[in-house]
Design an enzyme around this catalytic site. Structure first.
Site, PDB file in Angstrom:
ATOM      1  N   GLU A   1       0.850  -1.190   0.000  1.00  0.00           N
ATOM      2  CA  GLU A   1       0.000   0.000   0.000  1.00  0.00           C
ATOM      3  C   GLU A   1       0.887   1.241   0.000  1.00  0.00           C
ATOM      4  O   GLU A   1       1.944   1.276   0.638  1.00  0.00           O
ATOM      5  CB  GLU A   1      -0.861  -0.030   1.264  1.00  0.00           C
ATOM      6  CG  GLU A   1      -1.668   1.225   1.538  1.00  0.00           C
ATOM      7  CD  GLU A   1      -2.298   1.215   2.936  1.00  0.00           C
ATOM      8  OE1 GLU A   1      -3.381   1.796   3.095  1.00  0.00           O
ATOM      9  OE2 GLU A   1      -1.695   0.622   3.863  1.00  0.00           O
TER      10      GLU A   1
ATOM     11  N   LYS B   1      -9.579   1.811  -1.916  1.00  0.00           N
ATOM     12  CA  LYS B   1      -9.782   1.265  -0.570  1.00  0.00           C
ATOM     13  C   LYS B   1     -11.141   1.669  -0.003  1.00  0.00           C
ATOM     14  O   LYS B   1     -11.488   2.854   0.019  1.00  0.00           O
ATOM     15  CB  LYS B   1      -8.652   1.732   0.340  1.00  0.00           C
ATOM     16  CG  LYS B   1      -8.638   1.137   1.742  1.00  0.00           C
ATOM     17  CD  LYS B   1      -7.383   1.604   2.462  1.00  0.00           C
ATOM     18  CE  LYS B   1      -7.271   1.058   3.867  1.00  0.00           C
ATOM     19  NZ  LYS B   1      -6.010   1.517   4.521  1.00  0.00           N
TER      20      LYS B   1
ATOM     21  N   CYS C   1      -4.877  -3.029   2.785  1.00  0.00           N
ATOM     22  CA  CYS C   1      -4.640  -2.891   4.218  1.00  0.00           C
ATOM     23  C   CYS C   1      -5.841  -3.282   5.066  1.00  0.00           C
ATOM     24  O   CYS C   1      -6.156  -4.463   5.192  1.00  0.00           O
ATOM     25  CB  CYS C   1      -4.189  -1.462   4.522  1.00  0.00           C
ATOM     26  SG  CYS C   1      -3.381  -1.282   6.131  1.00  0.00           S
TER      27      CYS C   1
END
Length: 330
Positions: free
Chosen positions: A47, A132, A183
């Site tokens: 990330e 995300k 993540c």
């Protein structure tokens, strides 16, 4: 003949706040070269791979943070990565901060910021983009925290869903069902299940996870931080019959530790490769995609066994609520 691909997790050591893309990109190029030398067809970076984990730094004016973001890919700074991808015939997952200038119906330009990853084909074309969804942290400066975690300030919630694409991988062009997470997404079983419902075979995800929970709401041991990360990935792979490549930024960035422990996991939930350092490190594993079929056709045969009519609460409700209270009849 088995459908085997060779995947590499390209863990990055720390990127300090003062270090620019001119420092980071050459490190990534060395990892791509090593991946090619070791026979990898897929390479996964962390990330926000091009910068330090900048959400730990507070800016009152978001425009002052623009230099952390990419407005286009490739850019002059990232073009060498795309050149190397074509040279070595690799399929690559790249995580980065994305800045988009949207124009509304009135002609007003609005900046939109996302925590983004893309899959880049061996041709250098972008195959798939993901933004995300599960943003941790907070939006305003928190004085009680020793270190800020301002993802909710610097990014919008992703608006692309959880897409999966079937695309040829590496120079040999083996077709693979590819999906992405970033993540904190790894901790949410709903995200994995949406990918699983599209028969994902390889989930690529990058993370930048602090070694310490900074919220001061109770002690969470370092080893438990690692355990919880690995547990989420292993269960996601097992319950959705897929391989996972989870790749960290690791080490001390400006004194703040990221815990590393990049892993490659098979559809049985086993860790088949594990990073052992806090530095730039490449771990490689062969992934026989035929192994996805066992879970998909037995325990997790969704068509036979799922009961979506019983799952309404999952999509109808956000926060938890207390259950009904039982009372005796007399």
């Amino acid at each position: 003949m088995s459908r085997t691909i060779t995947v590499a997790a390209a863990q990055l050591g720390p990127i300090q706040k003062a270090e620019g893309r001119d420092v980071v990109v050459p490190r990534m190029l060395r990892l791509l070269e090593r991946a090619h030398q070791r026979g990898a067809e897929v390479v996964v970076f962390p990330e926000l791979a091009l910068t330090t984990f900048f959400p730990r730094w507070y800016h009152e004016d978001l425009n002052e943070a623009d230099h952390w973001y990419e407005t286009s890919l490739p850019s002059p700074a990232t073009q060498p990565l795309f050149d190397a991808i074509r040279k070595y015939g690799l399929t690559v997952y790249l995580g980065y901060a994305e800045l988009v200038n949207d124009t509304d119906a009135q002609g007003v330009v609005r900046k939109r910021r996302f925590n983004t990853s893309v899959i880049i084909a061996p041709s250098g074309e972008i195959v798939l983009k993901y933004r995300k969804v599960h943003l941790p942290g907070h939006a305003e400066y928190a004085s009680h925290r020793a270190v800020q975690h301002l993802e909710k300030r610097y990014f919008e919630v992703g608006d692309l869903g959880f897409p999966v694409v079937r695309a040829p991988v590496g120079a040999a062009g083996q077709p693979v069902n590819l999906g992405m997470l970033i993540c904190n997404d790894r901790r949410w079983p709903e995200a994995w299940r949406v990918l699983g419902l599209q028969q994902v075979e390889l989930v690529m995800l990058g993370y930048n996870t602090p070694a310490m929970n900074q919220d001061n709401k109770g002690f969470e041991a370092h080893h438990l931080r690692v355990l919880h990360s690995q547990l989420a990935i292993q269960s996601g792979c097992y319950q959705n019959a897929c391989f996972g490549v989870a790749v960290a930024k690791a080490g001390k960035e400006d004194g703040h530790e990221l815990f590393g422990h990049s892993i490659i996991v098979n559809p049985q939930g086993e860790i088949i490769a594990l990073a052992a350092t806090w530095d730039d490190e490449l771990i490689v594993a062969d992934c026989n995609l035929d192994l996805c079929e066992l879970g998909r056709t037995t325990v997790f045969n969704f068509e036979k066994h799922r009961r979506p009519e019983a799952y309404g609460r999952i999509v109808e409700q956000t926060g938890s609520v207390p259950p009904a209270v039982w009372t005796p009849s007399r």
